[in-house]
Design a protein around this motif. Sequence first.
Motif, PDB file in Angstrom:
ATOM      1  N   GLU A  17       0.831  -1.215   0.000  1.00  0.00           N
ATOM      2  CA  GLU A  17       0.000   0.000   0.000  1.00  0.00           C
ATOM      3  C   GLU A  17       0.858   1.255   0.000  1.00  0.00           C
ATOM      4  N   LYS A  18       1.928   1.266   0.795  1.00  0.00           N
ATOM      5  CA  LYS A  18       2.792   2.444   0.872  1.00  0.00           C
ATOM      6  C   LYS A  18       3.533   2.692  -0.444  1.00  0.00           C
ATOM      7  N   LEU A  19       3.874   1.607  -1.152  1.00  0.00           N
ATOM      8  CA  LEU A  19       4.577   1.740  -2.426  1.00  0.00           C
ATOM      9  C   LEU A  19       3.619   1.842  -3.613  1.00  0.00           C
ATOM     10  N   ALA A  20       2.338   1.627  -3.373  1.00  0.00           N
ATOM     11  CA  ALA A  20       1.313   1.624  -4.432  1.00  0.00           C
ATOM     12  C   ALA A  20       1.626   0.577  -5.495  1.00  0.00           C
ATOM     13  N   VAL A  21       1.957  -0.631  -5.016  1.00  0.00           N
ATOM     14  CA  VAL A  21       2.229  -1.768  -5.898  1.00  0.00           C
ATOM     15  C   VAL A  21       1.440  -2.962  -5.376  1.00  0.00           C
ATOM     16  N   CYS A  22       1.428  -4.043  -6.122  1.00  0.00           N
ATOM     17  CA  CYS A  22       0.745  -5.252  -5.664  1.00  0.00           C
ATOM     18  C   CYS A  22       1.663  -6.036  -4.718  1.00  0.00           C
TER      19      CYS A  22
END
Length: 60
Positions: A17-22
């Motif tokens: 979530e913090k990196l905006a990745v899966c």
Amino acid sequence: MVRPVAPPMLTVREVAEKLAVCRATVYALLERGELERVWIGNSIRIPAASLEALLARGRR
């Protein structure tokens, strides 16, 4: 009596979530050694300092 405080730890989902990745991307970062992992029972935790270091390397 003062108890030592453990460093902040994050779940794979929180890091994703913090990196905006899966989550699969976070697991790939763990496999490549770009993020540190700590096993707590059957769960993976990522030290917050490891995530901060990854982000700092990306800003250079």
